[in-house]
Design a protein around this motif. Structure first.
Motif, PDB file in Angstrom:
ATOM      1  N   CYS A 271     -39.708  41.612  25.215  1.00  6.19           N
ATOM      2  CA  CYS A 271     -39.638  42.459  24.023  1.00  6.19           C
ATOM      3  C   CYS A 271     -39.067  41.676  22.847  1.00  6.19           C
ATOM      4  N   VAL A 272     -38.996  40.372  22.964  1.00  3.90           N
ATOM      5  CA  VAL A 272     -38.427  39.458  21.966  1.00  3.90           C
ATOM      6  C   VAL A 272     -37.172  40.015  21.308  1.00  3.90           C
ATOM      7  N   THR A 273     -36.235  40.452  22.146  1.00  4.88           N
ATOM      8  CA  THR A 273     -34.985  40.987  21.614  1.00  4.88           C
ATOM      9  C   THR A 273     -33.919  39.892  21.516  1.00  4.88           C
ATOM     10  N   GLY A 274     -33.554  39.316  22.654  1.00  2.52           N
ATOM     11  CA  GLY A 274     -32.593  38.221  22.602  1.00  2.52           C
ATOM     12  C   GLY A 274     -31.206  38.543  23.116  1.00  2.52           C
TER      13      GLY A 274
ATOM     14  N   CYS B 143     -41.162  34.001  17.043  1.00  6.70           N
ATOM     15  CA  CYS B 143     -41.321  35.280  17.739  1.00  6.70           C
ATOM     16  C   CYS B 143     -40.130  36.209  17.506  1.00  6.70           C
ATOM     17  N   ASN B 144     -39.209  35.797  16.628  1.00  2.00           N
ATOM     18  CA  ASN B 144     -38.029  36.603  16.351  1.00  2.00           C
ATOM     19  C   ASN B 144     -37.287  36.993  17.633  1.00  2.00           C
ATOM     20  N   ALA B 145     -37.243  36.056  18.577  1.00  2.00           N
ATOM     21  CA  ALA B 145     -36.667  36.395  19.874  1.00  2.00           C
ATOM     22  C   ALA B 145     -35.161  36.155  19.925  1.00  2.00           C
ATOM     23  N   GLY B 146     -34.700  35.103  19.273  1.00  2.00           N
ATOM     24  CA  GLY B 146     -33.261  34.904  19.197  1.00  2.00           C
ATOM     25  C   GLY B 146     -32.646  34.238  20.415  1.00  2.00           C
ATOM     26  N   PHE B 147     -33.465  33.867  21.419  1.00  2.00           N
ATOM     27  CA  PHE B 147     -32.915  33.100  22.534  1.00  2.00           C
ATOM     28  C   PHE B 147     -32.683  31.659  22.057  1.00  2.00           C
TER      29      PHE B 147
ATOM     30  N   ARG C 139     -32.210  40.594  10.273  1.00  2.00           N
ATOM     31  CA  ARG C 139     -33.430  41.374  10.154  1.00  2.00           C
ATOM     32  C   ARG C 139     -34.365  41.007  11.289  1.00  2.00           C
ATOM     33  N   THR C 140     -33.843  41.177  12.477  1.00  2.00           N
ATOM     34  CA  THR C 140     -34.471  41.175  13.794  1.00  2.00           C
ATOM     35  C   THR C 140     -34.646  39.846  14.518  1.00  2.00           C
ATOM     36  N   ALA C 141     -34.117  38.727  13.972  1.00  2.00           N
ATOM     37  CA  ALA C 141     -34.245  37.473  14.700  1.00  2.00           C
ATOM     38  C   ALA C 141     -33.229  37.361  15.833  1.00  2.00           C
ATOM     39  N   GLY C 142     -31.950  37.409  15.484  1.00  2.00           N
ATOM     40  CA  GLY C 142     -30.951  37.421  16.527  1.00  2.00           C
ATOM     41  C   GLY C 142     -30.265  36.106  16.844  1.00  2.00           C
ATOM     42  N   PHE C 143     -30.562  35.051  16.077  1.00  2.00           N
ATOM     43  CA  PHE C 143     -29.725  33.855  16.207  1.00  2.00           C
ATOM     44  C   PHE C 143     -28.431  34.090  15.436  1.00  2.00           C
TER      45      PHE C 143
ATOM     46  N   GLY D 177     -33.598  47.871  17.630  1.00  2.00           N
ATOM     47  CA  GLY D 177     -34.303  47.119  16.602  1.00  2.00           C
ATOM     48  C   GLY D 177     -34.820  45.785  17.129  1.00  2.00           C
ATOM     49  N   THR D 178     -34.716  45.558  18.424  1.00  2.00           N
ATOM     50  CA  THR D 178     -35.076  44.297  19.087  1.00  2.00           C
ATOM     51  C   THR D 178     -34.544  43.099  18.300  1.00  2.00           C
ATOM     52  N   VAL D 179     -33.256  43.178  17.931  1.00  2.00           N
ATOM     53  CA  VAL D 179     -32.618  42.115  17.156  1.00  2.00           C
ATOM     54  C   VAL D 179     -31.965  41.082  18.066  1.00  2.00           C
ATOM     55  N   GLY D 180     -31.060  41.566  18.930  1.00  2.00           N
ATOM     56  CA  GLY D 180     -30.458  40.648  19.871  1.00  2.00           C
ATOM     57  C   GLY D 180     -29.085  40.121  19.485  1.00  2.00           C
ATOM     58  N   LEU D 181     -28.559  40.536  18.313  1.00  2.00           N
ATOM     59  CA  LEU D 181     -27.186  40.154  17.987  1.00  2.00           C
ATOM     60  C   LEU D 181     -26.230  41.035  18.777  1.00  2.00           C
TER      61      LEU D 181
HETATM   62  K   LIG Z   1     -34.841  39.428  18.274  1.00  2.00           K
END
Ligand SMILES: [K+]
Ligand SMILES: [K+]
Lengths: 458, 458
Positions: free
Chosen positions: B58-61, B173-177, B280-284, B401-405
């Motif tokens: 789900c490219v959340t992170g 992919c705005n995944a944030g891993f 805004r949804t990346a998560g790094f 928000g599938t952000v991942g922070l």
């Molecule tokens: K993300």
């Protein structure tokens, strides 16, 4: 001069800000008088007097100073007068504005008054004021008598009467000021006090038009009476019942082993019920809010945001606004573009207005919370300021919804923080009706229709 | 069997849930293999594998387990594949669904693709997939090359290439891993890494239709190109710029003496800028989120809720939804019932859908936060659970928000808490497009119009 008077009577919403500012300034001045200071307590600073006067006039109930000990009898009397004037004032003016303002027929909700109570087509300020006063006198009078009888078992006759009067007015006006430092916690198990105060709060919060409508249709019996009710009354009654049950069930479930622990079942239910009633803009409490779980506090915040009914002494989004938005969403998911309910169609303008109001409310709340977090915490990082976020959020929602509950932050607010909360209480009281007045301004020219082109959403 | 294939190709949104479930299950199984376990780390439990697979697909992170140490190279490869498939999949399917589903012409946004890129009127899955793959390859390839050059100064060639590939894909992919336990904190002052990752995030989050539209109109020059853009692209570009600036300014102001203290001006600006982009949804992250002030965290939550664009790898409400709602409110206050913008009229159905989506999103967030507070805290009263409310709210918004922070709660979640977050990540990814699909179901019969009767609001 007659022109001025005419304008005031004709457009009370325009003058609402002025009226409340004058009321608050007058209250502030009176409360700073030495005679209003409680014996043995410190001088009332100008800021604290202003905070208290705003809180009382806007029937919010947040307090930076103990009502029973920080103020003398005279100070309490000033507060009570501000509550009564503020409460009656807002009911009268919002009702008048709702029913008279705006040249768009679709935004004139005069039907309830004219159709159901036979008010003249131009229901004027005097007519409304007279009926509001009547309703207020009857309800507060009944509440006063019941509380008086109960209080006679506890205090000397004079104190009993004063407490009964103060709490009856404070409850009907959804003000939440109490003559005990612990609000109503000492009456936690008192069935008479709980039921009376709850009834006063609910009646005060349901809104004048609903009371009028109920009064008209009550003689028809339950089934026919219900069918005959205006759609607004149906929304308010159903919505209020729903949110009351939600708050009751939520509190009961979440606090079963928490603050409700070790109480007998009937008391658990009464305390949870009272909390549910009081969250929806009254502001009394029979439990210590600071010891609730975060989940209960969060649910309470949602209830505070939703609030009570239009043209009432309560604040918040308003139950009917939430019902309209929920119905709107529900119908949208069903693929329909028209909201029908009980054989009535709700005009699109109303839905637009509800959405716009909710959005504005959210923006104000977000901005205020950010500001409050900044002034109260400045650069303290999150791990060192544990818990303040919820406290601050609770305080902002409580002020904007004119609820008056607090987890304890009010007492520790900085000067800037107090100013923000004062502004929020004022906005929460004056804002909704001013927004409505703005929304019902004379019809503009309908704008050109261009080729349609849709942005992607979702 | 051919019928099944046909149905899958024709209605991918219907099968979206199945597809993602299969992807997640496959990922879960692979990640539990001993070969995927990092050397010296504990076995990957089924729940943690499921959490990681969901977060990656789900490219959340959000991570319950360190990516660099908890997983071997093979484990990281599985995660990377899940990210890539999840990201490309969601872009392709949402674009296809948006442009093909629904028999209401007003809810078919096919115009952007057909008009601007000359796709056939029935822009099919293959066409979209081919173009999505092209955009992905070009963007990730460019990012990979730049990061590779930078990494060659830091690591041996093989590690440099692997890190460049992983972070390039994860950013687009705005995944944030990330392949570092501190995300990108060690690159806080690295201009090349900051700019490259930011660019990848923004391009990946703006949405496929906007990229297509920009590509078409770029040759026309800035002025004519801008005029020629579809209204959706204008909304997305303006809105994205606005929210980026808001996040940048807010973080800079609020953290000036906080985490940004003692940094030179250029670094303050770069760190604040990166935080604004990543929210805004990346998560790094290049700063420790847990040490931000509550005010910054609150603003970050608002940005996370708003998210990126439709048909992108990002999540949230979507920028264009917020723009539509804001315009709607603004026009309502101006007394207009029609939204015109840049000589185009926005159809009412779009506004209805935006409002309904926002409401549903809010309800899910509120319910999830309540549940998370219950399972993580049970009956611990507020004073003893200091700070957890903000952490929990942040976690819910971040997952939905599938952000991942995260402010650090992820690592301490209970089993129930992990399950709730898994469900939220899934809903945040699958929900919006499913809601859209539901909204564009075949037209119902228009319901009867009854006499109008309006409830009071505001
Ligand atoms: K993300
Ligand atoms: K109140």
């Amino acid at each position: 001069m007659p022109q001025l008077t005419g304008s005031i009577v004709k457009y009370p919403a325009r003058n609402l800000v002025t009226w409340y500012l004058v009321l608050i300034m007058l209250g502030t001045l009176l409360l700073t008088l030495p005679i209003c200071r409680g014996s043995g307590s410190t001088n009332v600073s100008l800021l604290d007097a202003c905070f208290t006067a705003t809180s009382a006039s806007c029937v919010t109930g947040l307090a930076v100073r103990s009502t029973p000990h920080g103020f003398s009898f005279w100070g309490q009397l000033v507060i009570l007068c501000l509550i009564q004037v503020g409460g009656i004032g807002i009911m009268t003016i919002t009702t008048f504005t709702m029913f008279n303002l705006g040249s768009k027929p679709s935004l004139r909700a005069r039907a309830i008054l004219t159709e159901t109570l036979g008010a003249s087509d131009d229901a004027d300020l005097k007519w409304i004021l007279r009926h509001v006063l009547m309703v207020t006198a009857i309800t507060e009078g009944t509440g006063f008598l019941i509380l008086l009888v109960r209080n006679l078992f506890l205090y000397d006759p004079l104190t009993a009467a004063w407490h009964a009067l103060f709490h009856s007015i404070s409850a009907f006006c959804n003000a939440g000021f109490a003559l005990h430092d612990d609000s109503l916690m000492q009456f936690q198990g008192d069935i008479v006090v709980n039921l009376t105060i709850s009834a006063l709060i609910i009646v005060g919060g349901i809104g004048f038009p609903v009371m009028v409508d109920l009064h008209k249709n009550f003689p028809l019996g339950i089934t026919r009476g219900w069918q005959n009710l205006h759609i607004h009354s149906k929304f308010m009654l159903t919505g209020t019942a729903f949110f009351l049950l939600m708050g009751f069930g939520g509190t009961l479930f979440l606090e079963w082993d928490g603050v409700l622990d070790q109480m007998p079942l009937w008391k658990k239910m009464m305390v949870a019920g009272f909390h549910s009633v009081t969250c929806r803009t009254a502001g009394f409490n029979t439990i210590d809010l600071a010891s609730l779980t975060n989940a209960t506090l969060f649910i309470s915040m949602i209830l505070m945001l939703i609030g009570a009914g239009p043209c009432s002494t309560g604040g918040g989004f308003k139950v009917s606004t939430v019902v309209v938005m929920a119905l709107h969403a529900w119908k949208t998911f069903q693929g329909s573009t028209r909201i029908n309910f009980a054989r009535r169609t709700i005009p699109n303008e109303v839905i637009q207005a509800a959405t716009a109001t909710a959005l504005l409310f959210s923006v104000v709340a977000i901005a205020a919370l950010t500001m409050l977090l900044v002034v109260e915490q400045s650069t303290i990082p999150h791990p060192k300021s544990q818990g303040v976020f919820l406290d601050a959020a609770f305080e902002v929602v409580s002020a904007l919804g004119t609820v008056g509950l607090s987890t304890g932050l009010t007492g520790t607010l900085s000067i800037m923080g107090k100013l923000i909360i004062i502004a929020l209480m004022f906005l929460g009281r004056i804002g909704p009706i001013s927004v409505f007045a703005a929304l019902s301004r004379s019809e503009r020219a309908v704008p050109v229709e261009y080729p349609k082109e849709e942005p992607l959403i979702g």
